[in-house]
Design a protein around this motif. Structure first.
Motif, short mmCIF file in Angstrom:
data_model
loop_
_atom_site.label_atom_id
_atom_site.label_comp_id
_atom_site.label_asym_id
_atom_site.label_seq_id
_atom_site.Cartn_x
_atom_site.Cartn_y
_atom_site.Cartn_z
N SER A 50 -0.48 8.40 -7.29
CA SER A 50 -1.42 7.05 -7.18
C SER A 50 -0.32 6.17 -6.49
CB SER A 50 -2.20 7.32 -7.91
OG SER A 50 -3.03 8.14 -8.59
N TRP A 51 -0.99 5.52 -5.36
CA TRP A 51 -1.01 4.03 -5.05
C TRP A 51 -2.29 3.96 -4.99
CZ3 TRP A 51 1.67 8.96 -3.92
CH2 TRP A 51 2.92 8.92 -3.80
N ALA A 52 -2.12 2.37 -4.39
CA ALA A 52 -3.37 1.36 -3.75
C ALA A 52 -3.09 1.06 -2.78
CB ALA A 52 -3.45 0.26 -6.01
N VAL A 53 -3.82 1.19 -2.16
CA VAL A 53 -3.50 0.43 -0.77
C VAL A 53 -4.51 -0.60 -0.07
CG1 VAL A 53 -3.19 1.36 2.19
CG2 VAL A 53 -2.58 3.05 0.07
N PRO A 54 -4.50 -1.56 -0.04
CA PRO A 54 -5.04 -2.86 0.07
C PRO A 54 -6.15 -3.07 1.74
CG PRO A 54 -2.84 -3.72 -1.21
CD PRO A 54 -2.71 -2.43 -0.68
N LYS A 55 -5.05 -2.51 2.22
CA LYS A 55 -5.90 -2.43 4.27
C LYS A 55 -6.11 -1.52 4.05
CE LYS A 55 -3.87 -7.04 5.34
NZ LYS A 55 -2.78 -7.21 6.10
N GLY A 56 -5.73 0.43 3.19
CA GLY A 56 -5.89 1.62 3.46
C GLY A 56 -5.12 1.97 4.29
N VAL A 57 -5.47 3.61 3.99
CA VAL A 57 -4.74 4.77 4.70
C VAL A 57 -4.38 4.46 6.34
CG1 VAL A 57 -3.39 6.62 5.04
CG2 VAL A 57 -4.60 5.51 2.70
N ARG A 97 1.42 0.45 6.20
CA ARG A 97 0.36 -0.14 5.39
C ARG A 97 1.26 -0.35 3.67
NH1 ARG A 97 -4.55 -0.20 7.59
NH2 ARG A 97 -4.65 -1.17 9.65
N LEU A 98 1.16 -1.18 3.23
CA LEU A 98 1.46 -1.33 1.70
C LEU A 98 1.06 -0.94 1.39
CD1 LEU A 98 3.26 -3.05 -0.40
CD2 LEU A 98 1.42 -4.67 -0.45
N ALA A 99 1.43 -0.39 0.22
CA ALA A 99 1.44 0.98 -1.15
C ALA A 99 1.30 1.05 -2.12
CB ALA A 99 1.06 2.41 -0.56
N VAL A 100 1.21 0.42 -3.03
CA VAL A 100 1.37 -0.36 -4.30
C VAL A 100 1.42 1.08 -5.60
CG1 VAL A 100 1.01 -2.07 -6.44
CG2 VAL A 100 0.74 -3.20 -3.96
N ASN A 106 5.98 -1.37 -5.30
CA ASN A 106 5.74 -1.17 -3.48
C ASN A 106 6.50 0.25 -2.80
OD1 ASN A 106 4.30 -3.34 -4.16
ND2 ASN A 106 5.92 -5.09 -3.44
N TRP A 107 4.97 0.12 -2.30
CA TRP A 107 6.25 1.46 -1.69
C TRP A 107 5.12 1.08 0.12
CZ3 TRP A 107 7.69 6.35 -2.51
CH2 TRP A 107 8.44 7.01 -3.17
N ILE A 108 5.70 1.62 1.53
CA ILE A 108 4.72 1.43 2.97
C ILE A 108 4.33 3.21 3.18
CG2 ILE A 108 5.53 0.93 5.27
CD1 ILE A 108 7.09 -1.33 4.11
N ILE A 109 3.33 3.09 3.16
CA ILE A 109 2.48 4.04 4.47
C ILE A 109 2.30 4.29 5.50
CG2 ILE A 109 0.32 3.68 3.47
CD1 ILE A 109 0.20 7.20 3.12
N ILE A 110 3.07 4.98 6.65
CA ILE A 110 2.94 4.66 7.99
C ILE A 110 2.34 5.67 8.54
CG2 ILE A 110 4.60 4.03 9.85
CD1 ILE A 110 6.77 3.65 7.62
N LYS A 111 1.91 5.91 9.09
CA LYS A 111 1.32 7.39 9.74
C LYS A 111 2.70 7.34 11.12
CE LYS A 111 -3.12 9.30 12.50
NZ LYS A 111 -1.96 10.57 12.23
#
Ligand code: MN
Length: 154
Positions: free
Chosen positions: A63-70, A78-81, A147-152
């Motif tokens: 699980s990751w919390a993505v403040p600004k959405g995937v 986007r940041l993914a915590v 901290n992770w980053i999710i990128i499309k």
């Protein structure tokens, strides 16, 4: 990534007071129609709105919390915590977490579907999402701490 454990999930919640599934409720594993693992994005209107992104992996929901959405658009990052592992049964959870409980606020499923894992190494998870809203190739990259980053990517 931490060892697989739902201890933190259990410790944070009082199951007599929250409608969330208990850690012993494992849910049906890999219930995807094609046998692929599943993902979910839950819109969580807690003290701060965020989107919880969860991948069915290793018998739990990573699980990751993505403040600004995937991201829905290629090349957006986007940041993914990273947050605690959740039980598989959480994949279908929607409801209201009462005031005073951990994560108090409403949870609704924003998207769900299956994914195909392309690559998983220490710092990187690459996968293709096949959801109702989210489709395409993504990478989660560990930067530091939680901290992770999710990128499309495509
Ligand atoms: Mn949340």
């Amino acid at each position: 990534m931490r060892a697989i454990s739902l201890d933190e999930y259990k410790e944070k919640r009082k199951f007599s007071s929250t409608p969330e599934p208990g850690a012993e409720q494992q849910g049906a594993p890999s219930g995807g129609l094609e046998g692929n693992p599943r993902f979910v994005v839950q819109k969580h209107m807690a003290s701060h709105l965020h989107y919880d992104f969860r991948l069915e992996m290793d018998g739990v929901l990573k699980s990751w919390a993505v403040p600004k959405g995937v991201p829905e658009v290629a090349k957006v990052r986007r940041l993914a915590v990273e947050t605690e592992d959740h039980p598989i049964a959480y994949i279908g959870f929607e409801g209201i977490i009462p005031e005073g409980q951990y994560g108090a606020g409403s949870v609704e499923i924003w998207d769900s579907g299956e994914y195909r894992l392309e690559d998983r190494s220490g710092k990187k998870i690459v996968f293709e999402l096949e959801g109702q809203r989210l489709k395409g190739r993504y990478a989660l990259i560990h930067t530091q701490g939680k901290n992770w980053i999710i990128i499309k990517t495509g």
